[in-house]
Design an enzyme around this catalytic site. Structure first.
Site, PDB file in Angstrom:
ATOM      1  N   TYR A  58      30.623  56.090  66.286  1.00 32.20           N
ATOM      2  CA  TYR A  58      31.609  56.849  65.493  1.00 32.20           C
ATOM      3  C   TYR A  58      31.506  58.343  65.811  1.00 32.20           C
ATOM      4  O   TYR A  58      31.761  59.187  64.965  1.00 32.20           O
ATOM      5  CB  TYR A  58      31.370  56.663  63.997  1.00 32.20           C
ATOM      6  CG  TYR A  58      31.621  55.268  63.461  1.00 32.20           C
ATOM      7  CD1 TYR A  58      32.124  54.252  64.253  1.00 32.20           C
ATOM      8  CD2 TYR A  58      31.348  54.978  62.127  1.00 32.20           C
ATOM      9  CE1 TYR A  58      32.345  52.979  63.742  1.00 32.20           C
ATOM     10  CE2 TYR A  58      31.571  53.711  61.606  1.00 32.20           C
ATOM     11  CZ  TYR A  58      32.062  52.711  62.422  1.00 32.20           C
ATOM     12  OH  TYR A  58      32.273  51.467  61.904  1.00 32.20           O
ATOM     13  N   LYS A  81      20.324  47.090  69.688  1.00 29.68           N
ATOM     14  CA  LYS A  81      20.649  46.113  70.730  1.00 29.68           C
ATOM     15  C   LYS A  81      20.213  46.725  72.055  1.00 29.68           C
ATOM     16  O   LYS A  81      20.999  46.886  72.997  1.00 29.68           O
ATOM     17  CB  LYS A  81      22.156  45.823  70.704  1.00 29.68           C
ATOM     18  CG  LYS A  81      22.600  44.672  71.574  1.00 29.68           C
ATOM     19  CD  LYS A  81      22.180  43.321  71.053  1.00 29.68           C
ATOM     20  CE  LYS A  81      22.598  42.229  72.028  1.00 29.68           C
ATOM     21  NZ  LYS A  81      22.083  40.905  71.674  1.00 29.68           N
ATOM     22  N   ASP A 124      22.738  41.176  66.403  1.00 27.04           N
ATOM     23  CA  ASP A 124      23.300  39.832  66.211  1.00 27.04           C
ATOM     24  C   ASP A 124      22.323  38.930  65.437  1.00 27.04           C
ATOM     25  O   ASP A 124      22.695  38.284  64.452  1.00 27.04           O
ATOM     26  CB  ASP A 124      23.698  39.199  67.555  1.00 27.04           C
ATOM     27  CG  ASP A 124      22.679  39.458  68.660  1.00 27.04           C
ATOM     28  OD1 ASP A 124      21.678  40.152  68.410  1.00 27.04           O
ATOM     29  OD2 ASP A 124      22.891  38.957  69.789  1.00 27.04           O
ATOM     30  N   ASP A 135      27.119  50.405  59.361  1.00 22.62           N
ATOM     31  CA  ASP A 135      28.355  50.174  58.611  1.00 22.62           C
ATOM     32  C   ASP A 135      28.568  48.667  58.415  1.00 22.62           C
ATOM     33  O   ASP A 135      28.818  48.182  57.309  1.00 22.62           O
ATOM     34  CB  ASP A 135      29.514  50.791  59.406  1.00 22.62           C
ATOM     35  CG  ASP A 135      30.780  50.928  58.583  1.00 22.62           C
ATOM     36  OD1 ASP A 135      30.711  50.780  57.348  1.00 22.62           O
ATOM     37  OD2 ASP A 135      31.837  51.185  59.181  1.00 22.62           O
ATOM     38  N   ASP A 191      28.092  46.333  54.844  1.00 18.71           N
ATOM     39  CA  ASP A 191      29.153  45.508  54.252  1.00 18.71           C
ATOM     40  C   ASP A 191      28.693  44.059  54.135  1.00 18.71           C
ATOM     41  O   ASP A 191      29.019  43.367  53.164  1.00 18.71           O
ATOM     42  CB  ASP A 191      30.442  45.597  55.085  1.00 18.71           C
ATOM     43  CG  ASP A 191      31.407  46.632  54.517  1.00 18.71           C
ATOM     44  OD1 ASP A 191      30.921  47.644  53.979  1.00 18.71           O
ATOM     45  OD2 ASP A 191      32.634  46.418  54.593  1.00 18.71           O
TER      46      ASP A 191
END
Ligand code: ATP
Length: 368
Positions: free
Chosen positions: A137, A206, A239, A263, A267
């Site tokens: 972002y 990752k 993941d 983010d 959620d």
């Protein structure tokens, strides 16, 4: 007792409704503050070409911290269409006011606790510490992409199909990772863990694929972790972490992650605890902080008086904690927990019929 100055940013949709409810609870428990309202939201984009007017920043600079409700963010085409006629020739670009606030006040840490209150779903008690200023972002968005940039990024021609793409058919979003950014967010995660008596920090990355950015984050995280021998440090891939959070959430305690991963993870954890009406957050920098429910402006229920105020009240509890008012913070948190556990008063998102105000009254009663 100190009288605090609190910037009050209701914003759009249910933002002002849930903040009103939080305010009534703060007043009821005797928190002494002057609340200073300031303009933010879609209306100011349409009328003035800026959803976060400069005067709002001036107001906030004179406060201890701010509470923020929610804003509506619409696609670029709607932003252009709804802009007032006289402003249209100015080539203005809509920029999310909460992202602007995070940059303006260097609020680099986004702290999102996720706790199951009512025995519903999986038992979970996780704090996601999300980096707030860089990562994917970063705002470095490139479209169209000139061939000169493609040549510079891929000198060995490992991706020949990029050479054949028209600039208009190729877009890049740049994932930015800096040592300073990694260092301060990982350190903050360990500090949060230590201050709350948590036992473990998990870095979610990752690095096996995102070798440059993920690699730097992992390297720095290991260095920082070495300075906190009392807290266990673990690493997980994004993941695998998503799957494990659903299957074995109790293995997680504090999670630290870059912007996009944080983010998504927060959620996911909010979903595991019972939905958006229950998820609070804090945007924290070195000297300033903005507290906000994780949910958006919920245009589908705005104005109906049925929004769940718990996320806003829990955000207010995080504000009290940050201000050093720990006793009041714990009282507020315990009151929300009691109301949700007893489950006599529930807003429609929790399967009940209570209004926002009735929920706030129940929390006030539970706070004694
Ligand atoms: P925005 O464009 O502002 O992000 P949105 O509708 O895309 O709005 P949210 O506002 O987060 O995203 O809402 C997602 C869903 O969750 C909606 O159905 C909304 O009604 C519901 N919701 C969000 N917050 C609450 C709340 N505090 N109480 C009850 N329902 C909520």
């Amino acid at each position: 007792m100190t009288t605090y100055q609190i910037g009050w940013l209701g914003g759009d949709g249910i933002g002002p409704e849930v903040l009103d409810a939080a305010r009534s609870v703060l007043d009821a428990i005797g928190f002494r503050a002057e609340y200073i309202p300031a303009d933010i939201g879609w209306k100011y984009w349409c009328e003035e070409g800026n959803p976060l007017p400069e005067r709002t920043l001036d107001v906030l600079r004179s406060t201890n911290c701010a509470m923020f409700g929610a804003i509506t963010s619409k696609p670029a085409s709607d932003a252009a269409r709804e802009l007032a006629e006289p402003l249209r020739a100015r080539n203005l670009k809509y920029s999310s006011p909460i992202v602007q606030l995070r940059r303006e006040f260097n609020l680099f840490a986004n702290i999102r606790p996720a706790q199951s209150f009512a025995g519903a779903g999986q038992p979970i008690d996780v704090i996601v510490v999300r980096e707030n200023t860089e990562g994917l972002y970063s705002g470095l968005e490139i479209h169209p992409t000139p061939q000169s940039l493609v040549s510079a990024l891929d000198p060995a021609r490992r991706l020949p199909h990029l050479r054949e793409a028209n600039p208009a058919d190729l877009a890049l979003s740049v994932r930015v990772t800096t040592r300073v950014g990694c260092e301060r967010i990982v350190r903050r995660a360990f500090e949060v863990a230590r201050s709350l008596g948590r036992k473990r920090v998990t870095l979610v990355e990752k690095a096996n694929v995102l070798r440059a950015t993920g690699g730097l984050m992992t390297e720095v995280a290991r260095e920082v972790a070495a300075a906190f021998p009392d807290i266990q440090f673990r690493e997980a891939h994004i993941d695998t972490a998503c799957m494990d959070l659903v299957r074995r959430p109790s293995e997680f305690d504090v999670i630290v992650a870059e912007n996009l991963f944080g983010d998504i993870l927060s959620d996911l954890t909010a979903g595991l605890t019972g939905g958006p009406g229950l998820a609070p957050s804090a945007n924290i920098g070195e000297t300033y902080a903005v507290f906000e429910p994780v949910h958006g402006s919920a245009p589908d229920i705005a104005g109906k008086g049925v929004a769940n105020p718990c996320a806003a009240v829990l955000s207010a509890s995080m504000m009290l904690e940050w201000l050093g008012e720990r006793t009041l913070a714990q009282r507020l948190h315990a009151a929300v927990r009691r109301v949700l556990t007893e489950a006599r008063t529930k807003t429609p998102d929790l399967g009940g019929t209570a209004t926002t105000k009735q929920m706030a009254s129940a929390i006030i009663a539970a706070a004694g």
